[in-house]
Design an enzyme around this catalytic site. Structure first.
Site, PDB file in Angstrom:
ATOM      1  N   TRP A  76      46.432  37.576  32.477  1.00  0.00           N
ATOM      2  CA  TRP A  76      45.674  38.685  33.070  1.00  0.00           C
ATOM      3  C   TRP A  76      46.410  39.212  34.287  1.00  0.00           C
ATOM      4  CZ3 TRP A  76      42.416  40.653  29.936  1.00  0.00           C
ATOM      5  CH2 TRP A  76      41.501  41.617  30.361  1.00  0.00           C
ATOM      6  N   ASP A 103      45.479  46.077  41.249  1.00  0.00           N
ATOM      7  CA  ASP A 103      44.471  47.064  41.652  1.00  0.00           C
ATOM      8  C   ASP A 103      43.175  46.859  40.886  1.00  0.00           C
ATOM      9  OD1 ASP A 103      45.458  47.953  39.134  1.00  0.00           O
ATOM     10  OD2 ASP A 103      44.723  49.952  39.572  1.00  0.00           O
ATOM     11  N   GLU A 107      31.644  52.391  28.690  1.00  0.00           N
ATOM     12  CA  GLU A 107      32.604  52.564  29.786  1.00  0.00           C
ATOM     13  C   GLU A 107      33.161  53.987  29.799  1.00  0.00           C
ATOM     14  OE1 GLU A 107      36.757  50.976  29.408  1.00  0.00           O
ATOM     15  OE2 GLU A 107      36.052  49.570  30.942  1.00  0.00           O
ATOM     16  N   GLU A 147      43.242  46.655  37.237  1.00  0.00           N
ATOM     17  CA  GLU A 147      43.925  45.476  36.709  1.00  0.00           C
ATOM     18  C   GLU A 147      45.271  45.811  36.083  1.00  0.00           C
ATOM     19  OE1 GLU A 147      40.356  44.294  34.012  1.00  0.00           O
ATOM     20  OE2 GLU A 147      40.498  42.753  35.538  1.00  0.00           O
ATOM     21  N   GLU A 148      45.902  46.834  36.601  1.00  0.00           N
ATOM     22  CA  GLU A 148      47.143  47.287  35.974  1.00  0.00           C
ATOM     23  C   GLU A 148      48.346  47.268  36.897  1.00  0.00           C
ATOM     24  OE1 GLU A 148      45.182  50.439  32.810  1.00  0.00           O
ATOM     25  OE2 GLU A 148      45.775  51.144  34.793  1.00  0.00           O
TER      26      GLU A 148
HETATM   27  C1  NOJ Z   1      42.275  45.481  30.644  1.00  0.00           C
HETATM   28  C2  NOJ Z   1      41.838  46.067  31.937  1.00  0.00           C
HETATM   29  O1  NOJ Z   1      40.546  45.697  32.170  1.00  0.00           O
HETATM   30  C3  NOJ Z   1      41.971  47.562  31.933  1.00  0.00           C
HETATM   31  O2  NOJ Z   1      41.609  48.088  33.153  1.00  0.00           O
HETATM   32  C4  NOJ Z   1      43.370  47.927  31.615  1.00  0.00           C
HETATM   33  O3  NOJ Z   1      43.504  49.309  31.551  1.00  0.00           O
HETATM   34  C5  NOJ Z   1      43.811  47.272  30.331  1.00  0.00           C
HETATM   35  N1  NOJ Z   1      43.594  45.849  30.363  1.00  0.00           N
HETATM   36  C6  NOJ Z   1      45.269  47.571  30.027  1.00  0.00           C
HETATM   37  O4  NOJ Z   1      46.093  47.010  31.027  1.00  0.00           O
HETATM   38  C1  NOJ Z   2      38.344  47.444  33.123  1.00  0.00           C
HETATM   39  C2  NOJ Z   2      38.305  48.061  34.468  1.00  0.00           C
HETATM   40  O1  NOJ Z   2      39.530  48.691  34.695  1.00  0.00           O
HETATM   41  C3  NOJ Z   2      38.036  47.035  35.523  1.00  0.00           C
HETATM   42  O2  NOJ Z   2      37.912  47.672  36.768  1.00  0.00           O
HETATM   43  C4  NOJ Z   2      36.792  46.267  35.222  1.00  0.00           C
HETATM   44  O3  NOJ Z   2      36.639  45.244  36.151  1.00  0.00           O
HETATM   45  C5  NOJ Z   2      36.821  45.682  33.837  1.00  0.00           C
HETATM   46  N1  NOJ Z   2      37.167  46.670  32.870  1.00  0.00           N
HETATM   47  C6  NOJ Z   2      35.481  45.083  33.461  1.00  0.00           C
HETATM   48  O4  NOJ Z   2      34.502  46.069  33.497  1.00  0.00           O
END
Ligand code: NOJ
Ligand code: NOJ
Length: 715
Positions: A234, A290, A518, A293-294
């Protein structure tokens, strides 16, 4: 998106969707089954109520209601511009008749407002129900989820969101506490308290980001729903989790204090908050992923959340007759760093720096800072990025405009009107679509701004915010417009309608059952990615409260907005992490409002014997090597290298190889011996003899507290 139709009960059978659909409260929008048209209907049962309501609303507005509307019973308030015209048809045009653009805009705004009023009224109970479904142990979509744990979404595949994210949960609980504080509910109180208890446990769980003893484990982004670690790959660590959780819990602690339950706040909630604040004060300046999560780097959202948590936490500590000296010490540095995300030449925040610069930086990241760090006492301050600051308004425009041409559902919507917005234009996650939570936040920032303008009795249009305002009132120029002036009124009317416009967009793409996923598809508006996203429901509810003028408490922004250091330093304070032992709350802590005196940030030291010693060691290291300090006092591990304090390389450059950290040491006046060690491939390399020595002298610094620095070079 195909044409939009609004139907009445009489005409559904012929013009509307198949009869089979009529039993459902609202028809799906963007559903290929219905040729991608948007059709909204009520059930037969709710018709009289709904129609009555709409008729009543319209009667206040129109001198006489068109017979057709009366007779058929208007089904559902139209959800967007086109259907509003369909609904009211020529009757409205007849009434308003004026070709004049201003009159047209006024008419449009009133219709929008009514449509949004109705959307919110219908959506609110659904959002509450579905949000609570996602919370263990009893939530209807949360089977097997531990008590107090909030899942991101019930979706178990494509994508699998059946985890608890510290960020999502923190933001959601902050909203829950706000709502609870406004309107007491024992169910919500139990939910909030279960959450606190669950987090006390979760803080201590060792995970791939680290462990509890040195705080590193607190920045793990997500956990399994039974409180075990998630061990897959992750983007970690994510350093916004601890401050966001601190903010949420601080709000509840403040409620407890304000209602006479200070002991509960201090004994049960504060120990959990304290760990998160300690984490924030120690690691805020390290890079991390960030909120999406990227991007590994520094994130505006993370930094701004850290700042707010530290300030509010320091104020809470004072209320609880304790202190958070690390918070007070570090907060000005965090606020100082926060300024560096602003790009003056472009008029917007660059959301990710020290990584991620391949993107424009226009990102919902910054909109969420404006909304989540809104402080109704801080005016239109730009240092703390208040919603009505010229920076935040210019940023809002740049952010929204970045989506106008990229989503086909935005096609044909003119400049200055609300559009569907997402995380950032370059997004490709599930094809990169608009997000509900971003759309609601775009509205929310504007409601916050409207609140402050009204409260301060004026609107300032600066060179920086002029372009934002011109989109809505083309004739405006820079200046200050007092409440009551016609320009003030024009701006307020136009911005209110613009804010409502974002709700209208969300409403248009909310399906029949009120579910909020979402994302909604950029081409046809249908739901995509995780279904029933807890954060989406929360974002709706909070934005709806702001629209209704229900605003959060001040967090102290006004006290610190003028305290920017002239030069940014980067203090990171070593902390001690103590597992919170309280596992339950006293019963019957019901509302009992007692006046709480205003608190100010402490400028004295509770423990003058404690000295903040900043160790600065210059030493060139290879990737993977770590520098620690170890010494003759417990704070430096008593010469036990397993208890040595890890310094931070966040200030390290090849020309200035600095490893540094501030360590609180008790014993003003005493002499401490120490040495640096280098950990390289598990091997320990000691500096050469003799031991280094420092006498704690406690020259006073920030907050009048004892502090000093040592500057060393590896030897
Ligand atoms: C899962 C993350 O929650 C999401 O924010 C992100 O865009 C994707 N992985 C791809 O990195
Ligand atoms: C992807 C989002 O980018 C992230 O901010 C969030 O925490 C997870 N999904 C779970 O909702």
């Amino acid at each position: 998106m195909g044409p939009v139709t609004t139907t009445t009960s009489k005409t559904t059978a012929t013009k509307g969707p198949p009869l089979a659909a009529i039993g459902r409260p609202w028809q799906h929008c963007g559903d290929p089954q219905f040729g991608n048209t948007c059709v909204r209907m009520t059930t037969k049962a709710s018709l009289p109520v709904m129609a009555g309501l709409v008729v009543q609303q319209l009667q206040g507005y129109l001198p006489s209601l068109p017979a057709a509307v009366n007779a058929t019973g208007l089904v559902l308030p139209a959800m967007h511009a086109l259907s509003k015209l369909v609904v009211l048809g020529s009757a409205v045009q007849g009434v308003f008749g004026l070709p004049d653009a201003a009159a047209r805009a006024r008419r449009e705004a009133v219709l929008t407002k009514r449509a949004v009023d109705s959307y919110i009224e219908n959506q609110r109970p659904i959002a509450w129900e579905k949000l609570l479904c996602n919370i263990g142990p009893n939530g209807c979509a949360a089977a097997g989820v531990a008590s107090g744990i909030i899942i991101a979404s019930p979706s178990k595949h494509d994508p699998d969101y059946f985890y608890t994210w510290t960020r999502d949960a923190g933001l959601v609980v902050a909203g829950l506490v706000d709502s609870f504080a406004h309107n007491y509910s024992s169910i919500l109180q139990t939910t909030i308290q279960n959450f606190v208890v669950s987090q006390a446990k979760l803080q201590t769980v060792t995970n791939p980001s680290g462990r509890f003893a040195d705080g590193t484990g607190l920045a793990e982004p997500k956990f399994e729903v039974n409180l075990t670690p998630f061990t897959g790959e992750w983007g970690r660590p994510q350093r916004d989790g601890p401050p966001l959780r601190a903010i949420a819990l601080t709000r509840y602690a403040k409620w407890l204090v304000a209602n006479g339950y200070k002991d509960t706040a201090k004994n049960v909630v504060w120990p959990v908050i304290k760990n998160d604040l300690t984490y924030t004060a120690q690691y805020w300046n390290e890079t991390g992923f960030d909120l999406w999560e990227e991007v590994p780097g520094s994130s505006f959202f993370t930094i701004a959340s850290s700042h707010r948590a530290l300030v509010e936490g320091a104020l809470l500590a004072t209320q609880l007759d304790t202190e958070c000296r690390a918070c007070v010490t570090v907060a000005p540095d965090v606020l100082c760093f926060q300024q560096s995300f602003w790009k003056q030449s472009a008029g917007h925040i660059v959301s990710n720096i020290n990584g991620g610069e391949y993107r424009s930086g226009k990102d919902a990241n910054s909109i969420l800072v404006a909304t989540h760090n809104f402080d109704p006492e801080a005016g239109c301050d730009s240092t703390t990025f208040q919603p009505c600051s010229d920076r935040a308004l210019s940023n809002h425009k740049n952010y929204v405009d970045s989506f106008r041409s990229i989503y086909s559902i935005n096609r044909g919507i003119p400049q200055g009107k609300a559009v569907a917005v997402g995380r950032y234009a370059e997004d490709i996650f599930y094809n990169g679509n608009p997000w509900y939570l971003a759309t609601f936040a775009a509205a929310e920032q504007l409601y916050d701004a409207l609140y402050v303008w009204d409260k301060q009795g004026k609107i300032d249009v600066t060179p920086l915010s002029l372009a934002f305002f011109r989109d809505h009132v083309p004739s405006v120029s820079t200046g200050s417009y007092a409440k009551g002036s016609s320009m003030y009124n024009s701006i307020v009317n136009a911005v209110s309608a613009y804010a409502d416009g974002f709700f209208e967009v969300a409403a248009k793409y909310t399906p029949s059952n009120g579910a909020l996923s979402e994302q909604y598809d950029r081409n046809h508006g249908g739901q995509t990615s995780a279904r029933d996203l807890t954060w989406s429901y929360s974002a709706f509810l909070v934005a709806a409260e702001r629209r209704a003028g229900i605003i959060p408490d001040s967090w102290g922004a006004a006290l610190v907005k003028n305290s920017l250091p002239s030069q940014c330093s980067r203090a990171q304070v070593a902390g001690t992490y103590v597992a919170a032992t309280a596992t339950s709350f006293p019963a019957n802590q019901t509302p009992n409002p007692t006046p709480t005196p205003p608190v100010s940030l402490p400028n004295t030291c509770a423990n003058p014997n404690e000295v903040y010693v900043t160790f600065n060691e210059r030493v060139s290291t290879q990737w993977g090597e770590t520098i620690k300090v170890v010494g003759s006092v417990p704070e430096l591990g008593n010469w036990d290298i397993s208890k040595a304090v890890t310094l931070s390389a966040s200030g390290y450059t090849s020309s200035d190889p600095l490893w540094s950290l501030t360590v609180p040491i008790t014993g003003n006046g005493k002499t401490v011996e120490y040495k640096y060690i280098k950990i390289s491939n598990g091997n320990v390399v000691w500096e050469s003899d003799p031991n280094r020595r420092v006498t704690l002298r406690g020259a006073s610094s920030q907050g009048g507290c004892a502090a000093q620095s040592v500057y060393d070079h590896w030897r």
